[in-house]
Design a protein around this motif. Structure first.
Motif, mmCIF file in Angstrom:
data_model
loop_
_atom_site.group_PDB
_atom_site.id
_atom_site.type_symbol
_atom_site.label_atom_id
_atom_site.label_comp_id
_atom_site.label_asym_id
_atom_site.label_seq_id
_atom_site.Cartn_x
_atom_site.Cartn_y
_atom_site.Cartn_z
ATOM 1 N N LEU A 238 0.859 -1.258 -0.084
ATOM 2 C CA LEU A 238 0.134 0.097 -0.096
ATOM 3 C C LEU A 238 1.010 1.292 0.010
ATOM 4 O O LEU A 238 1.868 1.186 0.607
ATOM 5 N N GLU A 239 0.721 2.272 -0.861
ATOM 6 C CA GLU A 239 1.460 3.438 -0.825
ATOM 7 C C GLU A 239 0.492 4.691 -1.243
ATOM 8 O O GLU A 239 -0.641 4.753 -1.641
ATOM 9 N N ARG A 240 1.022 5.802 -0.495
ATOM 10 C CA ARG A 240 0.470 7.004 -0.840
ATOM 11 C C ARG A 240 1.367 7.781 -2.062
ATOM 12 O O ARG A 240 2.126 8.419 -1.645
ATOM 13 N N ILE A 241 0.969 7.660 -3.176
ATOM 14 C CA ILE A 241 1.607 8.144 -4.267
ATOM 15 C C ILE A 241 0.900 9.201 -5.112
ATOM 16 O O ILE A 241 1.504 9.962 -5.929
ATOM 17 N N ASP A 242 -0.258 9.386 -4.729
ATOM 18 C CA ASP A 242 -1.116 10.455 -5.323
ATOM 19 C C ASP A 242 -1.615 11.344 -4.598
ATOM 20 O O ASP A 242 -1.614 11.184 -3.410
ATOM 21 N N ARG A 243 -1.277 12.711 -4.879
ATOM 22 C CA ARG A 243 -1.174 13.667 -4.176
ATOM 23 C C ARG A 243 -1.718 15.218 -4.647
ATOM 24 O O ARG A 243 -1.503 15.144 -5.650
ATOM 25 N N TYR A 244 -2.061 16.125 -3.578
ATOM 26 C CA TYR A 244 -2.078 17.572 -4.095
ATOM 27 C C TYR A 244 -1.158 18.337 -3.254
ATOM 28 O O TYR A 244 -1.282 18.133 -1.917
ATOM 29 N N PHE A 245 -0.438 19.117 -3.920
ATOM 30 C CA PHE A 245 0.438 20.106 -3.389
ATOM 31 C C PHE A 245 0.156 21.419 -3.686
ATOM 32 O O PHE A 245 -0.596 21.923 -4.731
ATOM 33 N N ALA A 246 0.209 22.395 -2.891
ATOM 34 C CA ALA A 246 0.059 23.743 -3.176
ATOM 35 C C ALA A 246 0.972 24.578 -2.688
ATOM 36 O O ALA A 246 1.524 24.579 -1.540
ATOM 37 N N ASN A 247 1.450 25.861 -3.386
ATOM 38 C CA ASN A 247 2.325 26.916 -2.559
ATOM 39 C C ASN A 247 1.475 27.744 -1.549
ATOM 40 O O ASN A 247 0.363 27.853 -1.680
ATOM 41 N N PRO A 248 2.140 28.208 -0.816
ATOM 42 C CA PRO A 248 1.429 29.188 0.343
ATOM 43 C C PRO A 248 0.499 30.183 -0.333
ATOM 44 O O PRO A 248 -0.518 30.485 0.323
ATOM 45 N N SER A 249 0.738 30.620 -1.484
ATOM 46 C CA SER A 249 -0.120 31.651 -2.211
ATOM 47 C C SER A 249 -1.232 31.091 -2.613
ATOM 48 O O SER A 249 -2.359 31.687 -2.250
ATOM 49 N N TRP A 250 -1.520 29.846 -3.139
ATOM 50 C CA TRP A 250 -2.641 29.068 -3.407
ATOM 51 C C TRP A 250 -3.599 28.969 -2.154
ATOM 52 O O TRP A 250 -4.524 28.966 -1.974
ATOM 53 N N ARG A 251 -2.693 28.352 -0.921
ATOM 54 C CA ARG A 251 -3.431 27.968 0.190
ATOM 55 C C ARG A 251 -3.857 29.315 0.947
ATOM 56 O O ARG A 251 -5.106 29.167 1.268
ATOM 57 N N ILE A 252 -3.252 30.508 0.769
ATOM 58 C CA ILE A 252 -4.011 31.526 1.212
ATOM 59 C C ILE A 252 -5.133 31.983 0.370
ATOM 60 O O ILE A 252 -6.209 32.266 0.809
ATOM 61 N N LEU A 253 -5.414 31.836 -0.843
ATOM 62 C CA LEU A 253 -6.383 32.186 -1.706
ATOM 63 C C LEU A 253 -7.498 31.301 -1.437
ATOM 64 O O LEU A 253 -8.653 31.711 -1.275
ATOM 65 N N PHE A 254 -7.319 30.085 -1.031
ATOM 66 C CA PHE A 254 -8.516 28.989 -0.645
ATOM 67 C C PHE A 254 -7.973 28.095 0.691
ATOM 68 O O PHE A 254 -7.650 27.218 0.773
ATOM 69 N N PRO A 255 -8.180 29.181 1.679
ATOM 70 C CA PRO A 255 -7.973 28.570 3.083
ATOM 71 C C PRO A 255 -8.802 27.290 3.335
ATOM 72 O O PRO A 255 -8.401 26.577 4.325
ATOM 73 N N GLU A 256 -9.964 27.336 2.852
ATOM 74 C CA GLU A 256 -11.052 26.285 3.180
ATOM 75 C C GLU A 256 -10.879 25.086 2.393
ATOM 76 O O GLU A 256 -11.605 24.109 2.639
ATOM 77 N N ALA A 257 -10.303 24.790 1.460
ATOM 78 C CA ALA A 257 -9.831 23.745 0.649
ATOM 79 C C ALA A 257 -9.573 22.589 1.338
ATOM 80 O O ALA A 257 -8.763 22.361 2.346
ATOM 81 N N ALA A 258 -10.561 21.569 0.808
ATOM 82 C CA ALA A 258 -10.332 20.210 1.724
ATOM 83 C C ALA A 258 -10.095 19.203 0.546
ATOM 84 O O ALA A 258 -10.765 18.900 -0.411
ATOM 85 N N MET A 259 -9.047 18.168 1.138
ATOM 86 C CA MET A 259 -9.073 17.009 0.338
ATOM 87 C C MET A 259 -9.506 15.786 0.707
ATOM 88 O O MET A 259 -9.491 15.573 1.877
ATOM 89 N N THR A 260 -9.955 15.019 0.007
ATOM 90 C CA THR A 260 -10.643 13.695 0.376
ATOM 91 C C THR A 260 -10.260 12.422 -0.488
ATOM 92 O O THR A 260 -10.345 12.571 -1.691
ATOM 93 N N HIS A 261 -9.700 11.551 0.126
ATOM 94 C CA HIS A 261 -9.519 10.296 -0.629
ATOM 95 C C HIS A 261 -10.717 9.261 -0.754
ATOM 96 O O HIS A 261 -10.969 8.879 0.317
#
Length: 398
Positions: A238-261
């Protein structure tokens, strides 16, 4: 937040890499600084999935099902193993009207970036075998941000080329940046169960790339791992190889963004959903669902005839049909959508438990639940299960 890039050096690199769109849209007048707008909140979902082949007989139906359930404005699909005209014909049948496609390498790879033009404007900057880079502007929102979709090749030498490319891209801009995809690499030993020991050298190369790109792992809810080799417990990986990354600017734009597997069903990779405003409970006025399985039931034509009268007006006939169809569906099929949600929830629970405490019992349970899901909710088997949502105010055409 202020961006003060080296415009002269950047222009030369951009021309060589083909990033003409960035050059024309952002560097026309050599501005001394660019303000990155903050605090813009938009409701939009992005869905990523490694499908392991777009020629699978269930591929289109699974795409429609995910679109209905999760309403993505952008969808990224990797390892489609289809390119060229064949890919274009498949995409024509999908519920997206914008697309960017990379070519396959032999019978492997390929990366699709799909979007709904009513929701977002996407402009291609560059694409290569393992990556697509584009700007995104959500309608009714001011900021323009960068999206990079990734399918990292299994061979280490090719992934190194990707890491170098991403580090070069990081030097070309200071936009809010979202990076997502199948990276075919873990970041630490915590991201893997079973198999060979994690290579420290490989993980450090991946981490160096993410650090140079100034990326933050956006985290997740759901099962810990995104990929499985679907082997018995003594050979299970089992591996976690699929991901979402963001830089701080994007995270500030969308502070409520939530990821779900999301639960894995027809691929050994789980789909990953990002909701820019976080998950929200359904409203009280849910749209009416027309189930395609109704068309195969011999009693359905009677429901249509009873709702449609010569003297009645069109709007009245639609409302009458909606009322009768809901009652008939409850009596004949029960609450099909609730049944599907319960099965998916059990699959998700089994996969979360499997990630925490792997056992042969949980592997067997997961397999049985997935088989139940396919049997009960696949057209032609069980109780069927594809839905198409329509608003009650729309004209219904029998």
């Amino acid at each position: 937040m202020v961006w003060k890039p080296d415009w002269v050096a950047s222009k030369d690199i951009l021309r060589r890499m083909g990033w003409s769109v960035v050059e024309t849209t952002m560097m026309n007048s050599n501005p001394p600084e660019i303000e990155v707008p903050l605090g813009n909140f938009v409701k939009m979902n992005i869905l990523f999935w490694n499908c392991r082949g777009a020629l699978n007989v269930d591929f289109k139906r699974r795409i429609f099902e995910m679109v209905i359930n999760h309403h993505p404005s952008i969808m990224v699909i990797t390892e489609t193993r289809v390119g060229g005209d064949r890919a274009a014909r498949i995409i024509e049948d999908l519920p997206f009207d914008g697309s960017i496609v990379t070519e396959t390498i032999g019978y492997a790879g390929s990366l699709w970036l799909l979007w709904k033009t009513d929701d977002v404007d996407v402009m291609l900057l560059s694409s290569f075998e393992q990556e697509i880079h584009a700007t995104v502007k959500v309608h009714n929102s001011d900021p323009i941000w960068l999206i990079s979709t990734i399918y990292a090749r299994p061979r280490l030498s090719e992934r190194r080329i990707l890491w170098d490319s991403l580090k070069a891209v990081a030097q070309l801009h200071n936009l809010p940046w979202l990076m997502l995809g199948d990276f075919n690499e873990v970041l630490s030993s915590e991201d893997k169960f079973g198999g060979n020991q994690v290579s420290l050298n490989r993980t450090l190369q991946f981490k160096e790339c993410s650090d140079v790109c100034n990326m933050l792992d956006l985290g997740f809810t759901g099962s810990k791992y995104t990929w499985t080799n679907r082997r018995p417990i003594f050979d299970l990986i089992l591996e976690r190889i699929d991901r979402y990354f963001a830089n701080p600017s994007w995270r500030i734009l969308f502070p409520e963004a939530a990821m779900t597997h999301l639960p894995r069903t027809c691929s050994n990779h789980c789909p990953i959903l990002v909701e820019l405003l976080g998950s929200t409970p359904p409203g009280p006025n849910k749209p009416f669902c027309f189930h395609t399985m109704w068309l195969l039931h011999p009693g359905f034509p009677n429901i249509v005839q009873e709702a449609w009268t010569e003297d009645g007006d069109l709007q009245g006939a639609i409302l009458e049909f909606v009322s009768k169809a809901k009652h008939w569906n409850y009596n004949v099929f029960g609450n099909l959508f609730a049944k599907k949600k319960r099965v998916l929830a059990r699959i998700n629970g089994a996969q979360k438990s499997l990630a925490s405490r792997p056992s042969e019992f949980l592997l067997t349970l997961e397999k049985q639940l997935i088989e139940e899901y396919f049997f009960n909710f696949t057209p032609g088997r069980g109780i069927l299960g594809t839905e198409v949502k329509i608003e009650c105010s729309y004209v219904w055409r029998p």
